[in-house]
Write a protein that holds these residues in place. Sequence first.
Motif, PDB file in Angstrom:
ATOM      1  N   ASN A  42       1.004  -1.186  -0.229  1.00  0.00           N
ATOM      2  CA  ASN A  42      -0.291   0.103  -0.009  1.00  0.00           C
ATOM      3  C   ASN A  42       1.032   1.102   0.202  1.00  0.00           C
ATOM      4  O   ASN A  42       0.332   2.128  -0.105  1.00  0.00           O
ATOM      5  CB  ASN A  42      -0.984   0.046   1.380  1.00  0.00           C
ATOM      6  CG  ASN A  42      -2.051   0.919   1.034  1.00  0.00           C
ATOM      7  OD1 ASN A  42      -2.562   0.847  -0.236  1.00  0.00           O
ATOM      8  ND2 ASN A  42      -2.565   1.509   2.019  1.00  0.00           N
ATOM      9  N   SER A  43       2.129   1.377   0.477  1.00  0.00           N
ATOM     10  CA  SER A  43       2.796   2.138   1.121  1.00  0.00           C
ATOM     11  C   SER A  43       3.764   2.680  -0.485  1.00  0.00           C
ATOM     12  O   SER A  43       3.974   3.368  -0.852  1.00  0.00           O
ATOM     13  CB  SER A  43       4.090   2.121   1.637  1.00  0.00           C
ATOM     14  OG  SER A  43       5.111   3.244   1.455  1.00  0.00           O
ATOM     15  N   LYS A  64       2.765   5.924  -3.458  1.00  0.00           N
ATOM     16  CA  LYS A  64       4.182   6.922  -3.620  1.00  0.00           C
ATOM     17  C   LYS A  64       4.071   6.922  -5.426  1.00  0.00           C
ATOM     18  O   LYS A  64       3.721   7.949  -6.368  1.00  0.00           O
ATOM     19  CB  LYS A  64       5.114   6.353  -3.489  1.00  0.00           C
ATOM     20  CG  LYS A  64       5.405   6.489  -1.557  1.00  0.00           C
ATOM     21  CD  LYS A  64       6.793   5.368  -1.600  1.00  0.00           C
ATOM     22  CE  LYS A  64       7.003   5.537   0.182  1.00  0.00           C
ATOM     23  NZ  LYS A  64       8.013   5.410   0.617  1.00  0.00           N
ATOM     24  N   THR A  93      -0.938  13.821  -3.076  1.00  0.00           N
ATOM     25  CA  THR A  93      -1.417  12.514  -2.489  1.00  0.00           C
ATOM     26  C   THR A  93      -2.206  11.959  -2.876  1.00  0.00           C
ATOM     27  O   THR A  93      -3.758  12.067  -3.470  1.00  0.00           O
ATOM     28  CB  THR A  93      -0.914  12.325  -1.144  1.00  0.00           C
ATOM     29  OG1 THR A  93      -2.213  13.222  -0.879  1.00  0.00           O
ATOM     30  CG2 THR A  93       0.075  13.534  -0.823  1.00  0.00           C
ATOM     31  N   GLU A 135      11.628  -2.811   0.124  1.00  0.00           N
ATOM     32  CA  GLU A 135      10.757  -1.692  -0.365  1.00  0.00           C
ATOM     33  C   GLU A 135      10.862  -0.703  -0.475  1.00  0.00           C
ATOM     34  O   GLU A 135      10.454   0.652  -1.410  1.00  0.00           O
ATOM     35  CB  GLU A 135       9.628  -1.271   0.591  1.00  0.00           C
ATOM     36  CG  GLU A 135       8.489  -0.329   1.142  1.00  0.00           C
ATOM     37  CD  GLU A 135       8.210  -0.030   2.281  1.00  0.00           C
ATOM     38  OE1 GLU A 135       7.535   1.081   2.234  1.00  0.00           O
ATOM     39  OE2 GLU A 135       8.048   0.013   3.051  1.00  0.00           O
ATOM     40  N   SER A 191       9.590   1.091  -4.157  1.00  0.00           N
ATOM     41  CA  SER A 191       9.071   2.723  -4.101  1.00  0.00           C
ATOM     42  C   SER A 191       9.958   3.436  -5.142  1.00  0.00           C
ATOM     43  O   SER A 191       9.474   3.419  -6.341  1.00  0.00           O
ATOM     44  CB  SER A 191       9.207   3.208  -2.827  1.00  0.00           C
ATOM     45  OG  SER A 191       8.464   2.160  -2.371  1.00  0.00           O
TER      46      SER A 191
END
Length: 120
Positions: A3-4, A8, A17, A64, A68
Motif C-alpha cells: 500500500n505504501s 507513492k 497524494t 521496499e 518504491s
Amino acid sequence: MYNSILIKGDQALFGRTTKEMKNKLGISNNRALADYLPTITIKAKDFATEITVFNTKEKNLKNERSISAEHITNNRSVRKILLDRGIKPENLPAEEDIKKLERRVNSESKKLGKNPDRLK
C-alpha cells in the motif's frame, strides 16, 4: 508495504497524494480512489504498476525502498507521457462510482433475464 508503494506511485502520477486526490474528487476516505477514476487514469496506473512488476523481477529488487523508487520512476514516466499528450491526470473529473455502476448493470441484467423480449 504494498500500500505504501502504491501511495507513492499515486503521488508521482498525480502530483498529489491519494488523500488530496480523494478530497479534490469528493471521494470518501473509506473508498478506493480507483473506483472513481476515468479509464485512461486506471490504465496509466496499471501500466506503471506492470512496468514496476517487470523491473522488480528483471532487476531482482527485494526491499521496499528499491521497489518504491522503481514505482515512483515509472509513474513519473507515465505522467510525462500523459502531459506530453495534453492530459493532466489530476484535472480529470471523477467517473461514476464503479460499485454503483456494477449494481445498475446487475439490476438491468436481471430485468432482461425476466423479460427476454426486451432485447428485440
